[in-house]
Design an enzyme around this catalytic site. Structure first.
Site, mmCIF file in Angstrom:
data_model
loop_
_atom_site.group_PDB
_atom_site.id
_atom_site.type_symbol
_atom_site.label_atom_id
_atom_site.label_comp_id
_atom_site.label_asym_id
_atom_site.label_seq_id
_atom_site.Cartn_x
_atom_site.Cartn_y
_atom_site.Cartn_z
ATOM 1 C CB SER A 7 70.833 5.886 86.292
ATOM 2 O OG SER A 7 69.499 5.453 85.878
ATOM 3 C CE1 TYR A 55 73.218 5.781 81.412
ATOM 4 C CE2 TYR A 55 71.620 4.562 82.711
ATOM 5 C CZ TYR A 55 72.100 5.603 82.381
ATOM 6 O OH TYR A 55 71.688 6.937 82.977
#
Ligand code: NAD
Length: 256
Positions: free
Chosen positions: A138, A151
């Site tokens: 990401s 995350y």
């Protein structure tokens, strides 16, 4: 281009994983799907592309189930030539309020699962002297955002794992690279759009603009189809010596 190859894509019943699975299938790769929810729909969509499709419902937070999934892929398809580590979840909360159980789940699903699939896939890839490992990280593998501690930590870990995997395979026909999307309008992000709409008392469309405006100069979502084509590039002969990159497709997010 990928006929007679088998691609295992974790978390491919939805969103980005499904987009990558379809792009690889269009190149002729057989596909092993994994993930929760509707399986028959994605399976039929990929079968319509003329390739063989398998499915294993392993929970990526459980190493024993990951081992069973890898064994299933070898038993049914001979071997895994392309491994796409994509399964992932999100939880948004400040560190002091972050549920410990969510931290552990995000680490297990978003990071440790990629270690387990990689360690199990590598011996056969080395033996064949060809393989592709694609880790869906990401932009949060490259930069941080508030309230996404687990995350961001897990995705930075995925980028690190990508580099080490690339180094350990550098003298072989196996490559490992990471894809770093910005905002992609999948169920994972729709939840954040809904939360933003509720918090600001605005419509869904307005909330999307706010979300994009905070981070993504292009004001456009990246699509699973675009990410699928990047995965196809990594699998192509042109990608033979692309090793250990973390390639952002993010509308300019990390250029700022
Ligand atoms: P999604 O929610 O649409 O899909 C997630 C997939 O993972 C689903 O198939 C789901 O069933 C599966 N999954 C979830 N938990 C699992 C588990 N324990 N075991 C096995 N499968 C499990 O989400 P998405 O947006 O397509 O996300 C895919 C990946 O892309 C994730 O790693 C995510 O972090 C990453 N990503 C997404 C975005 C975005 O904007 N959507 C941006 C950057 C990175």
């Amino acid at each position: 281009m990928l006929a007679n190859k088998t691609a295992l894509v974790t978390g491919s019943t939805s969103g980005i994983g499904l987009g990558i699975a379809k792009a690889l299938a269009r190149q002729g790769a057989n596909i092993v799907l994994n993930g929760f929810g509707d399986v028959a729909g994605p399976q039929a969509e990929i079968e319509a592309l003329g390739v063989r499709v398998g499915y294993h419902g392993a929970d990526m937070s459980r190493p024993a189930e990951i081992e069973a999934m890898m064994a299933y892929a070898v038993a049914e398809f001979g071997q895994v030539d392309i491994l796409v580590n994509n399964a992932g979840i999100q939880h948004v909360s400040r560190i002091e309020d972050f549920p410990v159980e969510r931290w552990d789940a995000i680490m297990a699903i978003n990071l440790s699962s990629a270690f387990h699939t990689t360690r199990l896939a590598l011996p056969a890839m080395r033996a064949a002297n060809w393989g592709r490992i694609i880790n869906v990280a990401s932009v949060h593998g490259l930069v941080g955002s508030a309230e996404k501690s687990a995350y961001v930590a897990a995705k930075h870990g995925v980028v690190g794992l990508t580099k080490v995997t690339a180094l350990e395979t550098a003298a072989t026909g196996v490559t490992c690279n990471a894809i770093c999307p910005g905002w992609v309008l999948t169920p994972l992000v729709q939840k954040q759009v809904d939360a933003k709409a509720a918090a600001l008392g605005v419509s869904n469309e307005e909330a999307k603009k706010v979300l994009l405006g905070e981070k993504e100069p292009s004001m456009q979502f990246t699509t699973p189809e675009e990410l699928g084509e990047l995965a196809v590039f990594f699998c192509s002969a042109a990608g033979n010596n692309v090793r250990g990159v973390a390639w952002n497709m993010d509308g300019g997010w990390v250029a700022q």
